[in-house]
Write an enzyme that holds these catalytic residues in place. Structure first.
Site, PDB file in Angstrom:
ATOM      1  N   HIS A 142      41.172  -0.720 -15.950  1.00  0.00           N
ATOM      2  CA  HIS A 142      42.177   0.394 -15.959  1.00  0.00           C
ATOM      3  C   HIS A 142      43.194  -0.208 -16.949  1.00  0.00           C
ATOM      4  O   HIS A 142      43.697  -1.202 -17.143  1.00  0.00           O
ATOM      5  CB  HIS A 142      42.746   0.707 -14.536  1.00  0.00           C
ATOM      6  CG  HIS A 142      43.321  -0.612 -13.720  1.00  0.00           C
ATOM      7  ND1 HIS A 142      44.430  -0.838 -13.883  1.00  0.00           N
ATOM      8  CD2 HIS A 142      42.856  -1.442 -12.896  1.00  0.00           C
ATOM      9  CE1 HIS A 142      44.857  -1.832 -13.083  1.00  0.00           C
ATOM     10  NE2 HIS A 142      43.689  -2.396 -12.451  1.00  0.00           N
ATOM     11  N   ASP A 144      46.540   1.279 -16.583  1.00  0.00           N
ATOM     12  CA  ASP A 144      47.748   1.170 -16.059  1.00  0.00           C
ATOM     13  C   ASP A 144      48.252  -0.213 -15.236  1.00  0.00           C
ATOM     14  O   ASP A 144      47.171  -1.104 -14.928  1.00  0.00           O
ATOM     15  CB  ASP A 144      48.288   2.338 -14.896  1.00  0.00           C
ATOM     16  CG  ASP A 144      47.397   2.326 -13.749  1.00  0.00           C
ATOM     17  OD1 ASP A 144      46.003   1.820 -13.846  1.00  0.00           O
ATOM     18  OD2 ASP A 144      47.866   2.568 -12.801  1.00  0.00           O
ATOM     19  N   GLU A 209      45.043   3.815 -11.795  1.00  0.00           N
ATOM     20  CA  GLU A 209      44.218   2.911 -10.789  1.00  0.00           C
ATOM     21  C   GLU A 209      45.135   2.496  -9.815  1.00  0.00           C
ATOM     22  O   GLU A 209      44.866   2.696  -8.324  1.00  0.00           O
ATOM     23  CB  GLU A 209      43.338   1.939 -11.276  1.00  0.00           C
ATOM     24  CG  GLU A 209      42.647   1.191 -10.312  1.00  0.00           C
ATOM     25  CD  GLU A 209      43.232   0.142  -9.404  1.00  0.00           C
ATOM     26  OE1 GLU A 209      42.451  -0.320  -8.495  1.00  0.00           O
ATOM     27  OE2 GLU A 209      44.269  -0.415  -9.748  1.00  0.00           O
ATOM     28  N   HIS A 482      50.546  -8.351  -9.099  1.00  0.00           N
ATOM     29  CA  HIS A 482      51.334  -7.477  -8.239  1.00  0.00           C
ATOM     30  C   HIS A 482      52.943  -8.293  -8.060  1.00  0.00           C
ATOM     31  O   HIS A 482      53.822  -7.513  -7.857  1.00  0.00           O
ATOM     32  CB  HIS A 482      51.009  -6.630  -7.208  1.00  0.00           C
ATOM     33  CG  HIS A 482      50.039  -5.637  -7.799  1.00  0.00           C
ATOM     34  ND1 HIS A 482      49.692  -4.700  -6.849  1.00  0.00           N
ATOM     35  CD2 HIS A 482      49.005  -5.742  -8.420  1.00  0.00           C
ATOM     36  CE1 HIS A 482      48.463  -4.062  -7.259  1.00  0.00           C
ATOM     37  NE2 HIS A 482      47.996  -4.484  -8.326  1.00  0.00           N
TER      38      HIS A 482
END
Ligand SMILES: *[C@@H]1O[C@H](CO)[C@@H](O)[C@H](O)[C@H]1NC(C)=O
Ligand SMILES: *[C@@H]1O[C@H](CO)[C@@H](O)[C@H](O)[C@H]1NC(C)=O
Ligand SMILES: *[C@@H]1O[C@H](CO)[C@@H](O)[C@H](O)[C@H]1NC(C)=O
Ligand SMILES: *[C@@H]1O[C@H](CO)[C@@H](O)[C@H](O)[C@H]1NC(C)=O
Ligand SMILES: [Zn+2]
Length: 522
Positions: A142, A144, A209, A482
């Protein structure tokens, strides 16, 4: 009074019971022991005779190394951030479209590659194979990334792609531009060397995603459905190579994700008449809801360890351990309650054992002297493979057990199907072979993703969906996903390019080899 005859009878009965118990124990122990010695799922096709299709080996020289790292760093500097569903940095996404074209000129000009932009920011590549009878596969990644703020405590700015100690820092270095760029860079080099695949394949790159994949991946799915595509397997991100997993497991394990936990978001709400705090009722909506939440937290979902595919993980890893751990891991049918009890003590391993429940939001009240009329809480579930969404909801309902608490399912889905891992599983065996070629020292084992990926949208094309990227992760590194200081070593990114280049060529075999020698069964 019991007479001596009865006493004797009781004694005999007890003896028989004890005998039966010991006999059962001996039988179980023997079966478990034999199983430990013979269960060697790791042999599989490793010693079989594979057709040789890897004709091009990438010898990455100085110039090429510079080129691939420059491309990778440039991809990190474009802040393709997803903020929320249907809310992303479209300027960055459009810039990324142009960047791909510039970075991979051969991919974009080859007559074998058909490229299309899907839903403005996602991409679908079809790389034509010379043998249309070979079922194609799909590589997913992905575009993003999740947000990262310059003001967070990163050692180096999150969109700078700056280097420190051999690592490139930046949002997306692990999740998931290493994989996206690694796939396209591998294809670029293969095509430059005159490679033409036998087995055709797709490359899908979604742009949302991180916020559900409903615009990116789902539109790619629609395009492929319209064309009646069928797939041999899908490979997406999800799991990786963990170094020194535990104190007693030296070495590294490459986990190939074969399923994902299900997920559900539930809203609980309580409405009561509003009022003044000087004349409060016996119970407020806050108190009622708080009590319900407490009951949910006090009563975790049942322990299900050993009933889902996690059993396969342990069986694949068992040979790495010594007695008695090996013995127990080879025999989860006997030891899963015991191992489950150990695993549930840590939040990370507890996530393998059961459906987890997390109360993530709790809102009520506007002023200190007003009794609120509404209290709301959100509970997020990650559903174990051996449970269904419906069963998990029933559990929550029975714990709440108060009809004043309204329960609403906001979003949810069942655990994903379990992909095949046996000797006939083309995807699993090819991925495993490629991992062992590029990283000879690792153990390959199936695993379960506790998070979700875009690949779940592709389950109508094939039952075999695998989730793996060739990234090395030390304990504690998972916080970088993250989180702050997401990074990848330069050496590891190079390994990504080599990995995908090998994988693509390994897929060119006509069929899997026959298993070598006899297969142990018990
Ligand atoms: C690899 O090279 C051999 C010999 O040149 C050739 O016969 C074979 O078809 C090639 N395989 C692929 C997959 O290109
Ligand atoms: C969006 O991306 C562009 C670069 O393409 C950047 O200049 C801009 O600051 C980004 N906007 C936000 C809100 O992050
Ligand atoms: C794509 O962009 C066009 C023009 O900016 C816009 O009208 C359309 O809604 C976009 N489509 C999607 C799926 O985002
Ligand atoms: C893993 O363990 C080996 C052997 O005990 C050690 O040499 C190595 O440094 C460890 N790696 C990490 C990342 O801790
Ligand atoms: Zn990701």
């Amino acid at each position: 009074m019991v007479d001596s005859g009865t006493k004797l009878k009781i004694r005999r009965l007890l003896k028989t019971i004890i005998c039966l118990f010991s006999l059962t124990f001996v039988v179980l122990f023997t079966v478990a022991f034999v199983r430990t010695l013979t269960l060697d799922v790791d042999v599989g096709l490793q010693h079989a005779q594979w057709e040789k299709t890897k004709n091009i080996s990438l010898d990455i020289g100085r110039e090429q190394r510079e080129e691939l790292l420059d491309n990778f760093k440039e991809s990190i500097r474009i802040p393709t951030v997803s903020f929320a569903e249907s809310n992303y940095n479209t300027t960055a996404l459009l810039e990324f479209n142009r960047f791909l074209r510039k970075a991979f000129p051969t991919v974009y000009s080859s007559s074998l590659v058909h490229h299309e932009v899907v839903a403005n920011y996602s991409h679908l590549f079809w790389v034509e194979g010379s043998q249309p009878d070979l079922l194609p596969y799909l590589l997913l990644a992905h575009v993003d990334v999740v947000p990262a703020s310059e003001s967070d405590a990163w050692d180096l700015p999150p969109f700078s792609a700056k280097e420190m100690d051999g690592f490139i820092y930046g949002r997306g270095t692990l999740d998931d531009k290493s994989s996206l760029m690694g796939i396209l860079q591998a294809l670029e080099y293969l095509l430059r060397k005159g490679y033409a695949p036998r087995r055709g394949f797709y490359i899908g790159l979604g742009h949302d995603e991180e916020v559900s994949g409903k615009n990116g991946a789902l539109n790619i799915v629609n395009v492929m459905k319209q064309r009646g595509v069928q797939l041999s397997f899908v490979l997406d991100e999800g799991m990786l190579i963990t170094e020194n997993l535990s104190s007693f497991l030296g070495g590294s394990t490459a986990f190939i994700g074969i399923s994902e936990k299900g997920s559900a978001t539930i809203k609980l709400s309580v409405s009561t008449p509003p009022g003044h705090s000087s004349m409060p009722p016996k119970e407020t909506c806050i108190g009622i809801l708080a009590a319900a939440v407490k009951r949910i937290e006090d009563n975790p979902m049942p322990r299900l360890f050993g009933y889902g595919p996690e059993r396969l993980s342990f069986e694949h890893m068992a040979h790495k351990f010594s007695f008695p751990v090996k013995f127990m891991m080879s025999n989860l049918w006997l030891f899963s309650p015991l191992i489950g009890r150990v695993l549930e003590r840590q939040p990370i391993s507890n996530s393998l054992v059961r459906t987890t429940t997390a109360v993530t939001m709790f809102n009520s009240g506007v002023k200190f002297n007003i009794i609120p009329s509404l209290a709301e809480a959100f509970v997020n579930l990650r559903i174990h493979s051996a449970q269904s969404l419906e069963e998990a909801l029933d559990h929550i309902r029975s714990r709440v057990a108060d009809e004043r608490v309204k329960m609403e399912l906001i979003d949810g889905f069942d655990p994903l199907p379990v992909s095949s891992t046996d000797e006939k599983s083309f995807g699993f065996q090819i991925i495993k072979k490629t991992v062992l070629e590029v990283f000879p020292s690792v153990t390959v084992a199936p695993g379960i993703c506790v998070g979700n990926t875009d690949s779940r949208h592709f389950k109508d094309f094939t039952k075999d969906i695998f989730r793996f990227i060739p990234a090395w992760l030390k304990s504690g590194d998972y916080l970088r996903f993250h989180g702050i200081n997401e990074r990848i070593s330069k050496k590891n990114y190079e390994e990504f390019v080599v990995f995908y280049s090998s994988l693509i060529q390994n897929c060119d075999i006509q069929k899997l080899p026959e298993p070598h020698g006899s297969v142990h069964e018990l």
